[in-house]
Design a protein around this motif. Structure first.
Motif, PDB file in Angstrom:
ATOM      1  N   ASP A 211       0.853  -1.190   0.000  1.00 55.05           N
ATOM      2  CA  ASP A 211       0.000   0.000   0.000  1.00 55.05           C
ATOM      3  C   ASP A 211       0.888   1.237   0.000  1.00 55.05           C
ATOM      4  O   ASP A 211       1.475   1.586   1.031  1.00 55.05           O
ATOM      5  CB  ASP A 211      -0.908   0.006   1.223  1.00 55.05           C
ATOM      6  N   PRO A 212       1.006   1.919  -1.142  1.00 61.92           N
ATOM      7  CA  PRO A 212       1.854   3.118  -1.183  1.00 61.92           C
ATOM      8  C   PRO A 212       1.217   4.280  -0.420  1.00 61.92           C
ATOM      9  O   PRO A 212      -0.009   4.347  -0.256  1.00 61.92           O
ATOM     10  CB  PRO A 212       1.946   3.446  -2.670  1.00 61.92           C
ATOM     11  N   THR A 213       2.047   5.188   0.014  1.00 65.71           N
ATOM     12  CA  THR A 213       1.577   6.468   0.538  1.00 65.71           C
ATOM     13  C   THR A 213       1.434   7.437  -0.640  1.00 65.71           C
ATOM     14  O   THR A 213       2.269   7.442  -1.541  1.00 65.71           O
ATOM     15  CB  THR A 213       2.573   7.036   1.560  1.00 65.71           C
ATOM     16  N   LEU A 214       0.366   8.219  -0.638  1.00 66.54           N
ATOM     17  CA  LEU A 214       0.122   9.172  -1.723  1.00 66.54           C
ATOM     18  C   LEU A 214      -0.047  10.566  -1.161  1.00 66.54           C
ATOM     19  O   LEU A 214      -0.851  10.793  -0.258  1.00 66.54           O
ATOM     20  CB  LEU A 214      -1.130   8.769  -2.511  1.00 66.54           C
ATOM     21  N   VAL A 215       0.703  11.509  -1.702  1.00 61.16           N
ATOM     22  CA  VAL A 215       0.664  12.895  -1.244  1.00 61.16           C
ATOM     23  C   VAL A 215       0.335  13.837  -2.392  1.00 61.16           C
ATOM     24  O   VAL A 215       0.936  13.754  -3.463  1.00 61.16           O
ATOM     25  CB  VAL A 215       2.016  13.323  -0.619  1.00 61.16           C
ATOM     26  N   ASP A 216      -0.612  14.726  -2.148  1.00 62.81           N
ATOM     27  CA  ASP A 216      -0.931  15.823  -3.066  1.00 62.81           C
ATOM     28  C   ASP A 216      -0.253  17.074  -2.517  1.00 62.81           C
ATOM     29  O   ASP A 216      -0.606  17.562  -1.436  1.00 62.81           O
ATOM     30  CB  ASP A 216      -2.446  16.004  -3.146  1.00 62.81           C
ATOM     31  N   LEU A 217       0.706  17.613  -3.241  1.00 60.94           N
ATOM     32  CA  LEU A 217       1.440  18.794  -2.750  1.00 60.94           C
ATOM     33  C   LEU A 217       0.530  20.004  -2.571  1.00 60.94           C
ATOM     34  O   LEU A 217       0.725  20.804  -1.670  1.00 60.94           O
ATOM     35  CB  LEU A 217       2.571  19.149  -3.720  1.00 60.94           C
ATOM     36  N   ARG A 218      -0.417  20.196  -3.482  1.00 63.55           N
ATOM     37  CA  ARG A 218      -1.373  21.302  -3.461  1.00 63.55           C
ATOM     38  C   ARG A 218      -0.710  22.651  -3.692  1.00 63.55           C
ATOM     39  O   ARG A 218      -1.148  23.431  -4.522  1.00 63.55           O
ATOM     40  CB  ARG A 218      -2.167  21.346  -2.144  1.00 63.55           C
ATOM     41  N   PHE A 219       0.313  22.969  -2.949  1.00 62.40           N
ATOM     42  CA  PHE A 219       1.025  24.239  -3.107  1.00 62.40           C
ATOM     43  C   PHE A 219       2.469  23.953  -3.518  1.00 62.40           C
ATOM     44  O   PHE A 219       3.189  23.232  -2.835  1.00 62.40           O
ATOM     45  CB  PHE A 219       0.984  25.049  -1.809  1.00 62.40           C
ATOM     46  N   LEU A 220       2.863  24.540  -4.633  1.00 64.38           N
ATOM     47  CA  LEU A 220       4.198  24.315  -5.173  1.00 64.38           C
ATOM     48  C   LEU A 220       5.173  25.373  -4.698  1.00 64.38           C
ATOM     49  O   LEU A 220       6.385  25.202  -4.799  1.00 64.38           O
ATOM     50  CB  LEU A 220       4.140  24.310  -6.709  1.00 64.38           C
ATOM     51  N   LYS A 221       4.632  26.464  -4.215  1.00 67.24           N
ATOM     52  CA  LYS A 221       5.453  27.516  -3.618  1.00 67.24           C
ATOM     53  C   LYS A 221       4.559  28.311  -2.676  1.00 67.24           C
ATOM     54  O   LYS A 221       3.543  28.837  -3.145  1.00 67.24           O
ATOM     55  CB  LYS A 221       6.037  28.423  -4.707  1.00 67.24           C
ATOM     56  N   PRO A 222       4.849  28.314  -1.376  1.00 67.29           N
ATOM     57  CA  PRO A 222       5.946  27.583  -0.732  1.00 67.29           C
ATOM     58  C   PRO A 222       5.607  26.097  -0.599  1.00 67.29           C
ATOM     59  O   PRO A 222       4.428  25.736  -0.459  1.00 67.29           O
ATOM     60  CB  PRO A 222       6.028  28.246   0.635  1.00 67.29           C
ATOM     61  N   LEU A 223       6.639  25.249  -0.629  1.00 65.84           N
ATOM     62  CA  LEU A 223       6.442  23.815  -0.445  1.00 65.84           C
ATOM     63  C   LEU A 223       6.296  23.490   1.034  1.00 65.84           C
ATOM     64  O   LEU A 223       6.959  24.099   1.889  1.00 65.84           O
ATOM     65  CB  LEU A 223       7.634  23.051  -1.023  1.00 65.84           C
TER      66      LEU A 223
END
Length: 408
Positions: A310-322
């Motif tokens: 089961d992989p972990t999945l992340v949505d960054l949503r904001f590219l700046k600032p990270l």
């Protein structure tokens, strides 16, 4: 030789007498030919032959009618500027990113009279026709003048307005100087609604939205948001217009916008400027933002089915600032990271995160799925994604390669 020279002199005289130049061009010493009927191919071929034989530079004036030969296109040239293949009628619940974004800003404008919309000759492409009709005094189409549009937006923001500039990613390249000097350096709250970010399918090579991340993530004080669905997009626009006094870009892809993706019906959006962990797993960490999230969700399911991981999945949503705080612990706890984004690899977010990840976990294995150093050719978007290796099969393949070599 003398015979050819004499023939050219006669030809030159015949052309000058047959095609009288407009006074303005004649005064400037320009050889003006025309106007010609741009739909008369035989005539145009003859004109071009004469131009090739002519011994001076020539300005050829050709007049065409947009949509010529197809009555609906002649009557409505804007609608038929670009035509996709005929498809079955879609569910009324499905909306494009362009329409969803325009409707979102329109709802905010109903309650906030400071909100104004700007576009550079892309009223229909960016879904702004209804906003224009409802708020004609708060809608500005500056024509094909992206540089002017951003400087104008800066002036409006300096005067207390809340301008939202609707622009395609490929066209923002024209106005990079204005974004940097006139908006960001002045810390003005201009929101750029960045349409067609990423690969654009049939729009073709010149319209790929692949440079906005590499170019603009280095601009100081600029927020860059990348929503995965309409719910997050509305949350981002609302906060940027109502509560934020900084310049920002909200980038979104071409195509249909999911209303709610990987979220419970009543669940609130993740906190402002924070990444969101969509699935908690082990060993394998998938990271993305915007349009690639749906593909990564599919990849998670396949990896779980095939490899019982089961992989972990992340949505960054904001590219700046990270949101490095959220990512820090994830990099420590995982062995393989696959970062996917519809942007050039050179200068992309994956390139930036790699250095941080290796400082946190020097043994981490990193895979960056992004567009290589090439001009992506014309084709359907799915074809383009496969061409550059941003697809579910590639994610699964990278996991397979990792499992073959990783110590168990």
């Amino acid at each position: 030789g003398s015979l050819i020279e004499e023939s050219l002199k006669k030809l030159k005289y015949q052309i000058k007498t047959a095609l009288q130049p407009i006074n303005m061009f004649e005064a400037l010493g320009i050889n003006y030919w025309g106007p010609f009927n741009g739909h008369n191919l035989e005539e145009l071929e003859e004109v071009f032959k004469l131009a090739k034989a002519f011994d001076e530079s020539v300005l050829i004036h050709v007049i065409t009618k947009k949509g010529k030969g197809y009555a609906p296109a002649e009557e409505n040239p804007t609608k038929y500027h670009g035509v996709s293949p005929r498809r079955p009628r879609q569910d009324a619940e499905i909306v494009s990113w362009s329409k969803a974004c325009a409707e979102c800003v329109e709802k905010i404008a109903e309650k906030d009279k400071r909100v104004v919309c700007l576009t550079a000759a892309m009223e229909e492409g960016c879904g702004l026709s209804r906003f224009k009709k409802r708020f004609p005094d708060r809608f500005f189409d500056v024509g094909i003048a992206e540089e002017h549009m951003l400087t104008y937006a800066a002036g409006l923001a300096a005067g207390g307005m809340r301008p939202v500039a609707f622009i395609y990613s490929t066209f923002l390249q024209r106005a990079g100087d204005q974004l940097y000097h006139d908006i960001a350096m002045q810390k003005l709250p201009v929101v750029i609604s960045l349409d067609r970010s990423g690969l654009v399918g049939e729009d073709g090579e010149t319209h790929q939205g692949l440079l906005d991340i590499p170019w603009f993530k280095s601009v100081p004080g600029l927020i860059i948001a990348s929503p995965r669905d309409v719910a997050d997009m509305e949350f981002m626009f609302s906060n940027l217009i109502k509560n934020c006094d900084m310049p920002a870009i909200v980038r979104y892809p071409k195509g249909d916008a999911p209303k709610r993706l990987a979220r419970d019906v009543d669940a609130p959006c993740a906190p402002w400027l924070k990444a969101e962990v969509l699935r908690h797993g082990r060993e394998v960490l998938l990271i993305g933002h915007g349009g690639v999230i749906s593909m990564l969700i599919e990849s998670c399911n396949k990896i779980a089915d095939i490899y019982n991981i089961d992989p972990t999945l992340v949505d960054l949503r904001f590219l700046k600032p990270l949101d490095l705080e959220t990512l820090n612990k994830l990099f420590v706890d995982h062995s393989l990271v696959i970062m996917a984004e519809e942007s050039y690899a050179i200068g992309g977010i994956g390139e930036q995160l790699l250095g941080f990840a290796q400082r946190v976990n020097k043994h981490i294995r990193w895979e960056h799925m992004a567009v290589p150093d090439l001009y992506v050719p014309h084709g359907a978007k799915d074809e383009q994604l496969r061409y550059v290796g941003i697809c579910c099969d590639e994610v699964v393949k990278k996991v397979s390669e990792y499992l073959e070599t990783a110590p168990r």
